[in-house]
Design a protein around this motif. Structure first.
Motif, PDB file in Angstrom:
ATOM      1  N   HIS A  83       1.390  -1.642   0.152  1.00 48.78           N
ATOM      2  CA  HIS A  83       0.256   0.003  -0.141  1.00 48.78           C
ATOM      3  C   HIS A  83       1.154   1.501  -0.291  1.00 48.78           C
ATOM      4  O   HIS A  83       0.273   2.718   0.608  1.00 48.78           O
ATOM      5  CB  HIS A  83      -0.863  -0.160   1.254  1.00 48.78           C
ATOM      6  CG  HIS A  83      -1.816  -1.127   1.301  1.00 48.78           C
ATOM      7  ND1 HIS A  83      -3.342  -0.448   0.832  1.00 48.78           N
ATOM      8  CD2 HIS A  83      -2.220  -2.318   2.083  1.00 48.78           C
ATOM      9  CE1 HIS A  83      -3.878  -2.011   0.255  1.00 48.78           C
ATOM     10  NE2 HIS A  83      -2.983  -2.588   1.835  1.00 48.78           N
ATOM     11  N   PHE A  84       2.014   1.409  -0.353  1.00 50.30           N
ATOM     12  CA  PHE A  84       3.024   2.306  -0.653  1.00 50.30           C
ATOM     13  C   PHE A  84       3.851   2.691  -1.575  1.00 50.30           C
ATOM     14  O   PHE A  84       3.703   1.412  -2.661  1.00 50.30           O
ATOM     15  CB  PHE A  84       3.320   2.948   0.792  1.00 50.30           C
ATOM     16  CG  PHE A  84       4.947   1.875   1.005  1.00 50.30           C
ATOM     17  CD1 PHE A  84       6.337   1.850   0.726  1.00 50.30           C
ATOM     18  CD2 PHE A  84       4.236   0.575   1.433  1.00 50.30           C
ATOM     19  CE1 PHE A  84       7.132   1.191   0.255  1.00 50.30           C
ATOM     20  CE2 PHE A  84       5.860  -0.632   1.451  1.00 50.30           C
ATOM     21  CZ  PHE A  84       6.731  -0.623   1.221  1.00 50.30           C
ATOM     22  N   ASP A  85       4.325   3.526  -2.193  1.00 50.79           N
ATOM     23  CA  ASP A  85       5.401   4.277  -2.723  1.00 50.79           C
ATOM     24  C   ASP A  85       7.013   3.748  -1.885  1.00 50.79           C
ATOM     25  O   ASP A  85       6.864   4.912  -1.151  1.00 50.79           O
ATOM     26  CB  ASP A  85       4.838   5.071  -3.857  1.00 50.79           C
ATOM     27  CG  ASP A  85       3.723   3.918  -4.900  1.00 50.79           C
ATOM     28  OD1 ASP A  85       3.676   2.735  -5.188  1.00 50.79           O
ATOM     29  OD2 ASP A  85       3.504   5.267  -5.242  1.00 50.79           O
ATOM     30  N   SER A  86       7.886   3.779  -2.904  1.00 47.58           N
ATOM     31  CA  SER A  86       9.262   4.974  -2.473  1.00 47.58           C
ATOM     32  C   SER A  86       9.211   6.015  -2.607  1.00 47.58           C
ATOM     33  O   SER A  86       8.726   7.376  -3.305  1.00 47.58           O
ATOM     34  CB  SER A  86      10.133   4.335  -3.276  1.00 47.58           C
ATOM     35  OG  SER A  86      10.572   2.635  -2.962  1.00 47.58           O
ATOM     36  N   GLY A  87       9.430   6.790  -0.662  1.00 52.86           N
ATOM     37  CA  GLY A  87       9.947   8.229  -1.059  1.00 52.86           C
ATOM     38  C   GLY A  87       8.223   8.730  -0.246  1.00 52.86           C
ATOM     39  O   GLY A  87       8.051  10.395  -0.272  1.00 52.86           O
ATOM     40  N   GLN A  88       6.784   8.250   0.052  1.00 50.53           N
ATOM     41  CA  GLN A  88       6.169   8.364   0.068  1.00 50.53           C
ATOM     42  C   GLN A  88       5.810   8.709   1.696  1.00 50.53           C
ATOM     43  O   GLN A  88       5.970   8.451   2.451  1.00 50.53           O
ATOM     44  CB  GLN A  88       4.741   7.561   0.013  1.00 50.53           C
ATOM     45  CG  GLN A  88       2.948   7.623   0.124  1.00 50.53           C
ATOM     46  CD  GLN A  88       1.933   6.571  -0.370  1.00 50.53           C
ATOM     47  OE1 GLN A  88       2.504   5.683  -1.089  1.00 50.53           O
ATOM     48  NE2 GLN A  88       1.190   6.771   0.873  1.00 50.53           N
ATOM     49  N   ARG A  89       5.351  10.069   1.933  1.00 56.04           N
ATOM     50  CA  ARG A  89       4.626  10.616   2.817  1.00 56.04           C
ATOM     51  C   ARG A  89       3.475   9.716   3.630  1.00 56.04           C
ATOM     52  O   ARG A  89       2.227  10.237   3.349  1.00 56.04           O
ATOM     53  CB  ARG A  89       4.259  11.966   3.279  1.00 56.04           C
ATOM     54  CG  ARG A  89       4.486  11.933   4.844  1.00 56.04           C
ATOM     55  CD  ARG A  89       4.466  14.064   4.900  1.00 56.04           C
ATOM     56  NE  ARG A  89       6.137  14.392   4.314  1.00 56.04           N
ATOM     57  CZ  ARG A  89       6.947  14.455   5.145  1.00 56.04           C
ATOM     58  NH1 ARG A  89       6.712  14.545   6.407  1.00 56.04           N
ATOM     59  NH2 ARG A  89       7.956  15.105   4.694  1.00 56.04           N
ATOM     60  N   VAL A  90       3.893   9.554   4.723  1.00 55.84           N
ATOM     61  CA  VAL A  90       3.031   8.383   5.610  1.00 55.84           C
ATOM     62  C   VAL A  90       2.373   8.716   6.914  1.00 55.84           C
ATOM     63  O   VAL A  90       3.065   9.529   7.425  1.00 55.84           O
ATOM     64  CB  VAL A  90       2.890   6.459   5.411  1.00 55.84           C
ATOM     65  CG1 VAL A  90       3.665   6.076   4.359  1.00 55.84           C
ATOM     66  CG2 VAL A  90       4.170   6.724   6.323  1.00 55.84           C
ATOM     67  N   ASP A  94      -1.105   4.672   9.590  1.00 54.50           N
ATOM     68  CA  ASP A  94      -1.520   3.865   8.257  1.00 54.50           C
ATOM     69  C   ASP A  94      -0.678   2.261   7.447  1.00 54.50           C
ATOM     70  O   ASP A  94       0.270   1.968   7.490  1.00 54.50           O
ATOM     71  CB  ASP A  94      -0.424   5.152   7.095  1.00 54.50           C
ATOM     72  CG  ASP A  94      -1.665   5.899   6.751  1.00 54.50           C
ATOM     73  OD1 ASP A  94      -2.191   6.367   7.559  1.00 54.50           O
ATOM     74  OD2 ASP A  94      -1.094   7.077   6.176  1.00 54.50           O
ATOM     75  N   LEU A  96       1.059  -0.102   5.578  1.00 53.29           N
ATOM     76  CA  LEU A  96       2.457  -0.184   4.512  1.00 53.29           C
ATOM     77  C   LEU A  96       1.604  -1.485   3.819  1.00 53.29           C
ATOM     78  O   LEU A  96       1.829  -2.041   2.257  1.00 53.29           O
ATOM     79  CB  LEU A  96       3.201  -0.207   4.874  1.00 53.29           C
ATOM     80  CG  LEU A  96       3.573   0.902   6.069  1.00 53.29           C
ATOM     81  CD1 LEU A  96       4.667   1.164   6.698  1.00 53.29           C
ATOM     82  CD2 LEU A  96       2.908   2.049   5.428  1.00 53.29           C
ATOM     83  N   VAL A 172       8.069   9.443   6.333  1.00 53.88           N
ATOM     84  CA  VAL A 172       8.416   9.258   4.625  1.00 53.88           C
ATOM     85  C   VAL A 172       9.578   7.979   4.536  1.00 53.88           C
ATOM     86  O   VAL A 172      10.252   7.815   4.893  1.00 53.88           O
ATOM     87  CB  VAL A 172       9.689  10.686   3.967  1.00 53.88           C
ATOM     88  CG1 VAL A 172      10.054  10.279   2.375  1.00 53.88           C
ATOM     89  CG2 VAL A 172       8.809  11.789   4.304  1.00 53.88           C
ATOM     90  N   ARG A 176      11.657   0.548  -1.375  1.00 48.55           N
ATOM     91  CA  ARG A 176      11.034  -0.664  -0.694  1.00 48.55           C
ATOM     92  C   ARG A 176      11.731  -1.391  -1.622  1.00 48.55           C
ATOM     93  O   ARG A 176      12.508  -1.663  -2.395  1.00 48.55           O
ATOM     94  CB  ARG A 176       9.565  -0.433  -2.160  1.00 48.55           C
ATOM     95  CG  ARG A 176       8.507  -1.724  -1.612  1.00 48.55           C
ATOM     96  CD  ARG A 176       7.383  -1.041  -2.158  1.00 48.55           C
ATOM     97  NE  ARG A 176       7.107  -1.043  -3.855  1.00 48.55           N
ATOM     98  CZ  ARG A 176       7.021  -1.923  -4.691  1.00 48.55           C
ATOM     99  NH1 ARG A 176       7.446  -3.407  -4.646  1.00 48.55           N
ATOM    100  NH2 ARG A 176       7.082  -1.655  -5.759  1.00 48.55           N
TER     101      ARG A 176
END
Length: 379
Positions: A83-90, A94, A96, A172, A176
């Motif tokens: 559920h996440f991408d590299s560099g994403q702010r969470v 949340d 993952l 952040v 991944r």
């Protein structure tokens, strides 16, 4: 005869040389007098202003995240969803990664059904017990069965939740490190999560600075990643121990990083600012030195115009091309900023406009009464 002629020629040469020396000396004297009395040397002026100074202690430090964690799995299983991408702010909580949980979900459904049956049986026996039909021992047995069913549901819910990997705090996500369908084991890195809203800058100082460094002091940090830009912060902690090998103490400062430009791992040059103060300042171009003495030229005027007055000052710290004045002149004094090496005490000067002047100092000079030094007392 020849000897007499030779002596005459030598005498004529010496006489010519002596005359040349006399003429040159007269010319120099008349020129110096002209400078003192007539010719004015163009100079740029500066009105002394207060500036902030501090004693600087420099060190090298490493930037660290406010919070940092390696996101890992608690159990061995394959990844079913990411559920996440590299560099994403969470945000904290949340989701993952999801691990395969079909067997656990089925078992949880069965356990919940058993719990419902146990609760229904408990209600029926409780009613019978209250009417005196069922014995108390039977009620206790059914109640224990219901509690065991509830505990089994809680255990299976925890096993299912172990397969849902969530962010423990706001931050952040880094690169991944897993793919869909990959088998992960406990301790395998899925990604790194960093809270970079605040940068913790750790650096070491020699033990001799231990008594002068404390929490709350201001620091400035520079890094080659952002040339010429200064990041300010405050010391928050000083380590309780000194390294016996290096005789240095570790100091931690915090820098606000709301824009997220600074990143963990950066090498930064730290400047600890001790004893911050505001004092009069003069440009370095305005001073002249004679052995251990430091001088500036203040500006005075009389009926004939402006002239320079040499004044000794005592200087302290240096900051961005300016020197701290400890004594000798006050704020508001007008001094010569450029051209000091072309004049001397009492020399006539011609103030000129200069776009680098912080204000039009010549106006302040022109407003001064005759026979006074602009911005100061009489010389």
């Amino acid at each position: 005869m020849r000897r007499a002629m030779f002596l005459i020629i030598v005498a004529i040469i010496f006489a010519g040389m002596a005359a040349a020396v006399v003429v040159r000396a007269v010319s120099q004297n008349s020129g110096g007098t002209g400078q003192m009395r007539g010719m004015a040397t163009p100079v740029a002026l500066y009105e002394v202003e207060p500036r902030s100074f501090a004693d600087i202690v420099e060190a090298l430090g490493t930037a660290n995240a406010n919070e940092s964690v390696l996101v890992t799995a608690k159990i061995s299983d394959t990844i079913s969803r990411i559920h996440f991408d590299s560099g994403q702010r969470v945000a904290a909580g949340d989701l993952l990664v999801e691990l395969r949980d079909a067997e656990e979900v089925a078992g949880l459904s069965e356990a919940r059904a058993s719990l419902r049956e146990a609760q229904q049986e408990l209600e029926r026996i409780r009613d019978l017990s209250e009417r005196g039909v069922a014995p108390r021992s039977r009620l206790d047995e059914i109640q224990a069965n219901a509690e065991r069913a509830r505990a089994r549901v809680a255990a299976l819910e925890a096993r299912v939740d172990d397969r849902l990997i969530r962010a423990p705090f706001n931050g952040v996500v880094g690169l991944r490190a897993v793919s869909l369908g990959q088998l992960v084991r406990p301790g395998d890195t899925i990604a790194q999560l960093d809270d970079t809203s605040i940068i913790k800058l750790d650096f070491t100082l020699p033990e001799r600075f231990l008594a002068t460094v404390s929490a709350g002091m201001e620091i400035a940090a520079l890094t080659s990643a952002f040339p010429g830009e200064e990041f300010t912060g405050q010391i928050t902690q000083v380590d309780s121990r000194i390294d016996p090998a290096t005789r240095a103490v570790t100091v931690r400062a915090e820098i606000d990083n709301a824009d997220g430009r600074l990143r963990p791992g950066l090498l930064m040059t730290v400047q600890v600012r001790r004893d911050p103060r505001t004092r009069p300042s003069v440009p370095e171009t305005a001073i002249t030195r004679l052995r251990d003495q430091v001088f500036v030229y203040t500006v005075a005027q009389d009926e004939a115009g402006h002239y320079a007055v040499q004044r000794e000052i005592r200087v302290g710290a240096r900051s961005e091309g300016f020197l701290e004045v400890l004594e000798g002149i006050e704020t508001g004094t007008v001094i010569v900023r450029q051209g000091v090496h072309r004049i001397r005490d009492g020399a006539r000067i011609a103030p000129r406009g200069d776009g680098n002047d912080r204000r039009t100092a010549s106006n302040a000079v022109a407003a001064a009464p005759a026979g006074t030094v602009a911005g100061s007392a009489n010389p």
